[in-house]
Design a protein around this motif. Sequence first.
Motif, PDB file in Angstrom:
ATOM      1  N   ARG A 288      47.719  -6.542  -6.102  1.00 60.82           N
ATOM      2  CA  ARG A 288      48.497  -6.242  -7.310  1.00 60.82           C
ATOM      3  C   ARG A 288      49.995  -6.438  -7.155  1.00 60.82           C
ATOM      4  O   ARG A 288      50.678  -6.776  -8.103  1.00 60.82           O
ATOM      5  CB  ARG A 288      48.199  -4.808  -7.770  1.00 60.82           C
ATOM      6  N   TYR A 289      50.528  -6.200  -5.960  1.00 58.93           N
ATOM      7  CA  TYR A 289      51.996  -6.277  -5.792  1.00 58.93           C
ATOM      8  C   TYR A 289      52.380  -7.143  -4.583  1.00 58.93           C
ATOM      9  O   TYR A 289      53.087  -6.669  -3.677  1.00 58.93           O
ATOM     10  CB  TYR A 289      52.584  -4.869  -5.617  1.00 58.93           C
ATOM     11  N   PRO A 290      51.964  -8.404  -4.532  1.00 59.25           N
ATOM     12  CA  PRO A 290      52.286  -9.224  -3.352  1.00 59.25           C
ATOM     13  C   PRO A 290      53.793  -9.400  -3.137  1.00 59.25           C
ATOM     14  O   PRO A 290      54.213  -9.718  -2.027  1.00 59.25           O
ATOM     15  CB  PRO A 290      51.606 -10.568  -3.661  1.00 59.25           C
ATOM     16  N   GLU A 291      54.587  -9.134  -4.184  1.00 62.74           N
ATOM     17  CA  GLU A 291      56.056  -9.274  -4.041  1.00 62.74           C
ATOM     18  C   GLU A 291      56.604  -8.372  -2.935  1.00 62.74           C
ATOM     19  O   GLU A 291      57.651  -8.665  -2.363  1.00 62.74           O
ATOM     20  CB  GLU A 291      56.782  -8.878  -5.346  1.00 62.74           C
ATOM     21  N   ILE A 292      55.931  -7.257  -2.658  1.00 67.46           N
ATOM     22  CA  ILE A 292      56.515  -6.340  -1.672  1.00 67.46           C
ATOM     23  C   ILE A 292      55.949  -6.539  -0.261  1.00 67.46           C
ATOM     24  O   ILE A 292      56.223  -5.735   0.643  1.00 67.46           O
ATOM     25  CB  ILE A 292      56.399  -4.853  -2.105  1.00 67.46           C
TER      26      ILE A 292
ATOM     27  N   PRO B 126      43.724   2.387  -8.884  1.00 72.58           N
ATOM     28  CA  PRO B 126      43.688   1.009  -9.384  1.00 72.58           C
ATOM     29  C   PRO B 126      43.113   0.875 -10.799  1.00 72.58           C
ATOM     30  O   PRO B 126      43.526   0.009 -11.550  1.00 72.58           O
ATOM     31  CB  PRO B 126      42.800   0.264  -8.380  1.00 72.58           C
ATOM     32  N   GLY B 127      42.172   1.737 -11.176  1.00 77.81           N
ATOM     33  CA  GLY B 127      41.648   1.723 -12.540  1.00 77.81           C
ATOM     34  C   GLY B 127      40.975   0.422 -12.920  1.00 77.81           C
ATOM     35  O   GLY B 127      41.286  -0.151 -13.964  1.00 77.81           O
TER      36      GLY B 127
ATOM     37  N   ASP C 203      41.266  -5.912  -8.761  1.00 77.04           N
ATOM     38  CA  ASP C 203      42.191  -5.209  -7.865  1.00 77.04           C
ATOM     39  C   ASP C 203      41.493  -4.071  -7.115  1.00 77.04           C
ATOM     40  O   ASP C 203      42.165  -3.159  -6.615  1.00 77.04           O
ATOM     41  CB  ASP C 203      43.367  -4.619  -8.666  1.00 77.04           C
ATOM     42  N   CYS C 204      40.179  -4.082  -7.037  1.00 76.32           N
ATOM     43  CA  CYS C 204      39.440  -3.057  -6.282  1.00 76.32           C
ATOM     44  C   CYS C 204      39.971  -3.033  -4.855  1.00 76.32           C
ATOM     45  O   CYS C 204      40.065  -4.079  -4.214  1.00 76.32           O
ATOM     46  CB  CYS C 204      37.944  -3.387  -6.280  1.00 76.32           C
ATOM     47  N   VAL C 205      40.293  -1.823  -4.358  1.00 78.74           N
ATOM     48  CA  VAL C 205      40.855  -1.725  -3.013  1.00 78.74           C
ATOM     49  C   VAL C 205      39.793  -1.350  -1.985  1.00 78.74           C
ATOM     50  O   VAL C 205      40.097  -1.139  -0.821  1.00 78.74           O
ATOM     51  CB  VAL C 205      42.040  -0.723  -2.970  1.00 78.74           C
ATOM     52  N   SER C 206      38.556  -1.240  -2.423  1.00 80.06           N
ATOM     53  CA  SER C 206      37.410  -0.953  -1.546  1.00 80.06           C
ATOM     54  C   SER C 206      37.462   0.442  -0.925  1.00 80.06           C
ATOM     55  O   SER C 206      36.888   0.659   0.139  1.00 80.06           O
ATOM     56  CB  SER C 206      37.280  -1.993  -0.424  1.00 80.06           C
ATOM     57  N   CYS C 207      38.133   1.372  -1.589  1.00 81.98           N
ATOM     58  CA  CYS C 207      38.249   2.721  -1.010  1.00 81.98           C
ATOM     59  C   CYS C 207      36.933   3.477  -1.071  1.00 81.98           C
ATOM     60  O   CYS C 207      36.698   4.394  -0.294  1.00 81.98           O
ATOM     61  CB  CYS C 207      39.318   3.515  -1.742  1.00 81.98           C
ATOM     62  N   GLY C 208      36.089   3.152  -2.053  1.00 85.49           N
ATOM     63  CA  GLY C 208      34.787   3.803  -2.168  1.00 85.49           C
ATOM     64  C   GLY C 208      34.817   5.156  -2.866  1.00 85.49           C
ATOM     65  O   GLY C 208      33.807   5.859  -2.891  1.00 85.49           O
TER      66      GLY C 208
ATOM     67  N   ALA D  87      36.533   7.547 -13.701  1.00 83.40           N
ATOM     68  CA  ALA D  87      37.614   8.528 -13.547  1.00 83.40           C
ATOM     69  C   ALA D  87      38.165   8.509 -12.127  1.00 83.40           C
ATOM     70  O   ALA D  87      39.375   8.606 -11.914  1.00 83.40           O
ATOM     71  CB  ALA D  87      37.103   9.924 -13.890  1.00 83.40           C
ATOM     72  N   ALA D  88      37.277   8.391 -11.134  1.00 84.54           N
ATOM     73  CA  ALA D  88      37.732   8.396  -9.734  1.00 84.54           C
ATOM     74  C   ALA D  88      38.648   7.211  -9.474  1.00 84.54           C
ATOM     75  O   ALA D  88      39.694   7.329  -8.835  1.00 84.54           O
ATOM     76  CB  ALA D  88      36.539   8.367  -8.788  1.00 84.54           C
ATOM     77  N   CYS D  89      38.272   6.045  -9.988  1.00 82.71           N
ATOM     78  CA  CYS D  89      39.070   4.831  -9.764  1.00 82.71           C
ATOM     79  C   CYS D  89      40.416   4.957 -10.458  1.00 82.71           C
ATOM     80  O   CYS D  89      41.450   4.559  -9.927  1.00 82.71           O
ATOM     81  CB  CYS D  89      38.293   3.622 -10.289  1.00 82.71           C
ATOM     82  N   ASN D  90      40.392   5.552 -11.639  1.00 90.15           N
ATOM     83  CA  ASN D  90      41.613   5.687 -12.436  1.00 90.15           C
ATOM     84  C   ASN D  90      42.504   6.806 -11.957  1.00 90.15           C
ATOM     85  O   ASN D  90      43.700   6.640 -11.783  1.00 90.15           O
ATOM     86  CB  ASN D  90      41.172   6.043 -13.857  1.00 90.15           C
ATOM     87  N   GLU D  91      41.892   7.989 -11.757  1.00 89.08           N
ATOM     88  CA  GLU D  91      42.691   9.192 -11.570  1.00 89.08           C
ATOM     89  C   GLU D  91      42.823   9.632 -10.119  1.00 89.08           C
ATOM     90  O   GLU D  91      43.769  10.310  -9.756  1.00 89.08           O
ATOM     91  CB  GLU D  91      42.085  10.356 -12.375  1.00 89.08           C
TER      92      GLU D  91
END
Length: 568
Positions: free
Chosen positions: A307-311, A161-162, A187-192, A153-157
């Motif tokens: 996830r979004y290297p285009e930007i 990144p989910g 796509d884990c952003v390592s936020c913890g 839930a934490a990762c998703n909500e």
Amino acid sequence: CVTGPATVIQAVAAGRRAAEAMDNFLMKGYIKEENVDYSCSRGSMEDLPKWEFEEIPKVPRAQMPSISLEERKNNFKEVELGLAEETARKEARRCLKCGCRERYTCDLRKEATNHGIEFELPIHERPYIPIVNDHPFIIRDHNKCISCGRCIAACNEIEGPGVLAFYMKNGRQLVGTKSGLPLQETDCVSCGQCVTACPCGALDYRRDKGKVLRAIHDNKKTVIGFVAPAVRSLISKTYNIPFEKTSAFMAGLLKKLGFDKVFDFTFAADLTIMEETTEFLTRISNKGVMPQFTSCCPGWINFVERRYPEIIPHLSTCKSPQMMMGATVKNHYAKLAGLNKEDLFVVSIVPCIAKKYEAARPEFAPDGIRDVDAVLTTTEMIEMVRLENIDVSQVEPQEFDEPYRQVSGAGILFGASGGVAEAALRMAVEKLTGKALTDQLDFEEIRGFEGVKEATVDVNNAKVRVAVVSGLQNAEPIIEKIIQGVDVGYDLIEVMACPGGCICGAGHPVPEKIDDMEKRQQILVNIDKISKYRKSQENPDILRLYEDFYGEPNSHLAHELLHTHYTP
Ligand code: HC1
Ligand code: SF4
């Protein structure tokens, strides 16, 4: 989407309630009850991925660490949940022994008490599952997991990144990644935030305390610590220090822990504003890629790269304040103090777990020497204080060390969502109008815990349009539009991965109450209000650093040491 402090806490709790978690304890055989149906209480599991952890080495049964029955008896036999707090402390050895550092204030124990559940001998041996090391510092120990789903839930909500999901293996429900890839490759952003959400220590992160203590006890090393703006908010609460005294207390506390020099990396937040706002103004005048996104949150940077290297062209090229401070200390301070870079051991103290990931990136170790040698979370710092038996009442408040002593209130605001944009506006408006900004310094519309906040500031006949986003899922609609070439109506966009910004970072201890987060924000706002300098561009130590070392913002040397590139 996640929008406020209340939601943060609710979302943490939202996964599966601990009452449900108790079912899992029943399933695992830790709790003996009459008339219990040991089949899964959650109905169909068909939706769950049928993925298996191929990378888990098969450990022969003989080599598995096992807990003797006698030991288990001692652990669980007489555990009485519902003990008064004092007794609970004494009885801590009888807790679930999950290894979690929160054992004195364990949510799970509280819920068990509320549901009148008694712990008894495990009724069967569970096969041991080796600890999963599929991330540089986030660790999953399935043996402790109660399948409560809070991490999912934490990762998703909370963060967005989910990437986590339940899966089944050998009749056991485990937490893995949705894609089945090792965590590091998702796509884990390592936020913890998953670690913070876990009530029983099944998810944890690798500590750097040992490394730091070894450096402190190495006579050849000069150990330099610098503290992030948001750490103050926790220091005030943990040690009951009035907000205006937190800086001096922290400096004294770190000296007591053995640091040779202590800097405030709010100084580097000011440096970031000088570099990032200059970059922003240059993009405006050169008709560069707009809108410009801030780049100080490593969770956000990981999200874009993965996830979004285009930007990527929209990201400011500025390093985060952490990495600017590291590069400045290793290059400017080392020279000034006549020390070899190799003999400096630089430690940053932050409310963020992703900063560990950031400091370890290869581009931040030019010539093989790291700009930041170790990253301690606020939680680790508090653990060190306990470990070293420091009597905090004996801490002598003192000033941060020269030559980075002066900091601005604008830099302090970095620690809460909206702070980076507010500090940038205080400089941008002044540069665009050519007049000193005196009356309108507070941009309150972009403070607080809303997922997306906006401000439009009139400067001469033009407008500067700013958006402030926290929680990565709140950034996705804006990103999608930019990728489709739609004008999103903003010039500058601040994104912080954690809802509410770094004050809600996973490196801080878990807040006890919902309004804790608002109090953390208020501490930073209050410090800004009473600061001698409230604009980064007025900080005299920053001005001197440019005069003596960097030349001017965005100079060649500044680009070399204070800017970076991103890797899709
Ligand atoms: Fe943050 Fe930042 S504000 S990212 O939340 O830009 O961690 O405090 O240190 O680097 O300054 C974190 C905080 C922090 C950086 C600054
Ligand atoms: Fe780290 Fe702050 Fe970003 Fe959270 S918002 S990932 S604490 S930098």
